[in-house]
Design a protein around this motif. Structure first.
Motif, PDB file in Angstrom:
ATOM      1  N   THR A  93       0.831  -1.209   0.000  1.00 58.96           N
ATOM      2  CA  THR A  93       0.000   0.000   0.000  1.00 58.96           C
ATOM      3  C   THR A  93       0.862   1.255   0.000  1.00 58.96           C
ATOM      4  N   VAL A  94       1.962   1.205   0.740  1.00 60.98           N
ATOM      5  CA  VAL A  94       2.823   2.387   0.832  1.00 60.98           C
ATOM      6  C   VAL A  94       3.725   2.500  -0.401  1.00 60.98           C
ATOM      7  N   ALA A  95       4.405   1.398  -0.725  1.00 59.58           N
ATOM      8  CA  ALA A  95       5.497   1.498  -1.708  1.00 59.58           C
ATOM      9  C   ALA A  95       5.296   0.623  -2.943  1.00 59.58           C
ATOM     10  N   GLY A  96       4.083   0.181  -3.196  1.00 53.31           N
ATOM     11  CA  GLY A  96       3.813  -0.581  -4.424  1.00 53.31           C
ATOM     12  C   GLY A  96       4.558  -1.901  -4.475  1.00 53.31           C
ATOM     13  N   PHE A 216      -3.512  -9.810  -7.464  1.00 54.50           N
ATOM     14  CA  PHE A 216      -4.412  -9.144  -6.519  1.00 54.50           C
ATOM     15  C   PHE A 216      -3.800  -7.932  -5.816  1.00 54.50           C
ATOM     16  N   GLN A 217      -2.512  -7.659  -6.059  1.00 55.01           N
ATOM     17  CA  GLN A 217      -1.952  -6.542  -5.295  1.00 55.01           C
ATOM     18  C   GLN A 217      -2.474  -5.191  -5.751  1.00 55.01           C
ATOM     19  N   SER A 218      -3.028  -5.118  -6.968  1.00 52.22           N
ATOM     20  CA  SER A 218      -3.570  -3.823  -7.399  1.00 52.22           C
ATOM     21  C   SER A 218      -4.728  -3.403  -6.494  1.00 52.22           C
ATOM     22  N   ALA A 219      -5.341  -4.398  -5.804  1.00 50.84           N
ATOM     23  CA  ALA A 219      -6.427  -4.072  -4.871  1.00 50.84           C
ATOM     24  C   ALA A 219      -5.906  -3.253  -3.693  1.00 50.84           C
ATOM     25  N   MET A 220      -4.581  -3.338  -3.443  1.00 48.27           N
ATOM     26  CA  MET A 220      -4.013  -2.581  -2.307  1.00 48.27           C
ATOM     27  C   MET A 220      -3.493  -1.210  -2.744  1.00 48.27           C
ATOM     28  N   PHE A 221      -3.446  -0.996  -4.048  1.00 51.87           N
ATOM     29  CA  PHE A 221      -2.945   0.288  -4.564  1.00 51.87           C
ATOM     30  C   PHE A 221      -4.004   1.372  -4.396  1.00 51.87           C
ATOM     31  N   ASP A 222      -3.574   2.596  -4.146  1.00 52.24           N
ATOM     32  CA  ASP A 222      -4.468   3.745  -4.299  1.00 52.24           C
ATOM     33  C   ASP A 222      -3.668   4.863  -4.998  1.00 52.24           C
ATOM     34  N   LEU A 226       3.275   4.465  -3.957  1.00 53.63           N
ATOM     35  CA  LEU A 226       4.487   4.763  -4.729  1.00 53.63           C
ATOM     36  C   LEU A 226       4.592   3.816  -5.930  1.00 53.63           C
ATOM     37  N   ILE A 227       4.720   4.392  -7.118  1.00 57.88           N
ATOM     38  CA  ILE A 227       4.884   3.569  -8.322  1.00 57.88           C
ATOM     39  C   ILE A 227       6.000   4.178  -9.181  1.00 57.88           C
ATOM     40  N   LYS A 255       4.420   4.533 -21.551  1.00 57.74           N
ATOM     41  CA  LYS A 255       3.002   4.346 -21.904  1.00 57.74           C
ATOM     42  C   LYS A 255       2.104   4.347 -20.666  1.00 57.74           C
ATOM     43  N   GLY A 256       2.703   4.589 -19.485  1.00 54.26           N
ATOM     44  CA  GLY A 256       1.910   4.638 -18.254  1.00 54.26           C
ATOM     45  C   GLY A 256       2.049   3.369 -17.435  1.00 54.26           C
ATOM     46  N   LEU A 257       1.401   3.347 -16.275  1.00 50.13           N
ATOM     47  CA  LEU A 257       1.487   2.198 -15.366  1.00 50.13           C
ATOM     48  C   LEU A 257       0.866   0.965 -16.019  1.00 50.13           C
ATOM     49  N   GLN A 258       1.621  -0.138 -16.036  1.00 51.02           N
ATOM     50  CA  GLN A 258       1.129  -1.374 -16.650  1.00 51.02           C
ATOM     51  C   GLN A 258       1.259  -2.517 -15.651  1.00 51.02           C
ATOM     52  N   ILE A 259       0.387  -3.492 -15.761  1.00 52.51           N
ATOM     53  CA  ILE A 259       0.382  -4.601 -14.804  1.00 52.51           C
ATOM     54  C   ILE A 259       1.696  -5.383 -14.851  1.00 52.51           C
TER      55      ILE A 259
END
Ligand code: SF4
Ligand code: SF4
Length: 443
Positions: A93-96, A216-222, A226-227, A255-259
């Motif tokens: 959540t804090v540091a991606g 499933f970690q994208s569920a913890m991203f907001d 940090l990305i 191209k931006g944030l990608q999985i």
């Protein structure tokens, strides 16, 4: 009419990431050294004359630096796993994806295997050239040497892994004498093969298609996580493609944030060195957050968003579990007692008119040293133990002790009476446990 064929599977294109130097590459190598020194070295550490960390499946005992866990202590392992999971949630959540980029075994072994590949086959251009070459003797030699080196690292990794479950010194002795048992051999080869396949061949495909955590970690991203970001608004990109060439997953962060991005920051190091050369400020690609990028925040403003409700929530749960686990381990008595009443024999009359009941005491010394314990019984007037009331147990051992308890029927009415067995170490009065049982006086 001609049928159109739509392929659902895109054939993999070999990725040869360019070697990169910089702050984050150094940090990753520090993580490689640290994690691998721990992994390969830990099984060889000894404590109290045995392996300090050993998950001995044969005897169903886990030794963790002086702590001996039995199957009854499974709750501690479960709590430890939950703690690790919450730690990972908190960090994500804090540091991606810092775990993915620096400490995940897939990243670490891929880094090691790539290092071997570079030493044997050369830099990125040489490797691409070698790929395209026909099978000349030189190519056969280089490829053969690479796979041999990979195989040796993989086998050593498999051996070390099994060394956590079977005493490693005994395992080494058996391996050198070619007398490994079938299961040990199977797991050494299996784990070794998994390392060889994942770090040598599969590489980024493990992260892209196989890793559940990546899903499933994208569920913890907001928007404050940090990305690795590309600051398109700066307009300083010279389109040198270095950020793409160093990327282990072969993506273009512009191209931006990608999985597929594992947050390894190789592109940051590469772009920073390009920016140095063209005399522009570093950080065209940098660690940032979506909010920071949109609102042009500086580092201090990013830090202000650190303590947000989601982070505080994960942090509190993490601290609560860690506190409960630590307290429970600190208060744990390294002695267990189970009492089983001999159901075959009801209370029976013996010499002197006494009534006798027979029990089986299962005593477990979970400490790392031998102890002598006194067995006492109370709860019924005149009750006493008819056998030897001192029992000795080796370190981390268990023993079934038959015990006959006698009581005077003149001082106890017919029926069942609750009694209590107490076991206390002769050399340490604080080492004491009790267990309830029932004494039957025939009517
Ligand atoms: S885009 Fe950058 S941070 Fe993401 S995987 Fe590629 S090199 Fe690593
Ligand atoms: S390394 Fe930097 S300058 Fe080069 S292409 Fe990538 S973003 Fe542009």
């Amino acid at each position: 009419m001609k049928e159109a064929v739509i392929k659902m599977y895109a054939a993999r294109e070999e990725i040869h990431p360019r070697e990169v130097k910089g702050r984050f590459a150094s940090l990753r190598w520090a993580c490689v050294w640290l994690t691998q020194l721990l992994f390969y070295g830990m099984p060889w550490l000894q404590l109290h004359g045995r392996q300090a960390m050993l998950f001995d499946l044969g005897t169903r005992k886990f030794y963790l630096f002086g702590l001996v866990l039995w199957p009854q202590d499974f709750i501690y392992l479960a709590a430890l796993l939950i703690l690790c999971a919450y730690g990972l949630f908190l960090v994500t959540t804090v540091a991606g994806r810092v775990w993915c980029g620096y400490a995940c075994p897939q990243t670490v072994y891929t880094e090691v295997f790539l290092w071997i590949e570079r030493r044997i086959e050369g830099n990125r251009s040489a490797r691409i050239r070698l790929d395209r070459q026909p099978w000349t003797p030189e190519k056969i030699c280089r490829r053969g040497a690479k796979h041999l080196a990979w195989g040796m690292v993989a086998l050593w990794t498999g051996f070390t892994f099994v060394g956590y479950f079977t005493p490693v010194r005994q395992l080494a002795h058996e391996a050198l004498g070619f007398t490994l048992g079938p299961w040990e051999l199977f797991w050494v080869l299996f784990y070794g093969f998994a390392t060889y396949g994942n770090a040598g061949w599969m590489r980024e495909q493990v992260c892209k298609y196989m890793c559940p955590y990546a899903r499933f970690q994208s569920a913890m991203f907001d928007r404050d996580t940090l990305i690795v970001t590309y600051d398109a608004g700066r307009g300083d990109c010279i389109d040198c493609s270095m950020c793409v060439q160093v990327c282990p997953t072969g993506i273009d962060i512009r191209k931006g944030l990608q999985i597929e991005c594992i947050g390894c920051a190789a592109c940051i190091d590469a772009c920073d060195s390009v920016m140095d050369k063209v005399e522009q400020p570093r950080g065209l690609i940098r660690y940032s957050t979506e909010n920071a990028l949109a609102s042009h925040w500086n580092a201090a403003q990013i830090k202000q968003r650190l303590l947000r409700p989601r982070v505080i929530g994960y942090g509190l749960v993490f601290l609560a579990i860690a506190g409960a686990l630590a307290a429970s381990l600190a208060m744990r008595t390294p002695l267990k007692l189970d009492v089983i009443r001999d159901r075959g024999a009801m209370g029976r009359e013996v010499e002197d008119g006494m009534i006798e009941n027979v029990y089986r005491l299962q005593v477990m010394n979970t400490a790392e040293r031998a102890h002598r314990y006194r067995i006492e019984v109370d709860g019924i007037a005149s009750a006493g133990i008819a056998d030897e009331d001192v029992v000795e147990l080796d370190a981390a051992s268990t023993r079934a002790v038959p015990v006959r308890v006698r009581a005077d029927p003149g001082r106890a009415a017919g029926g069942s009476h609750p009694i209590r067995f107490t076991l206390s170490a002769l050399d340490d009065p604080s080492l004491r446990v009790s267990e309830k049982a029932v004494f039957i006086v025939p009517k």
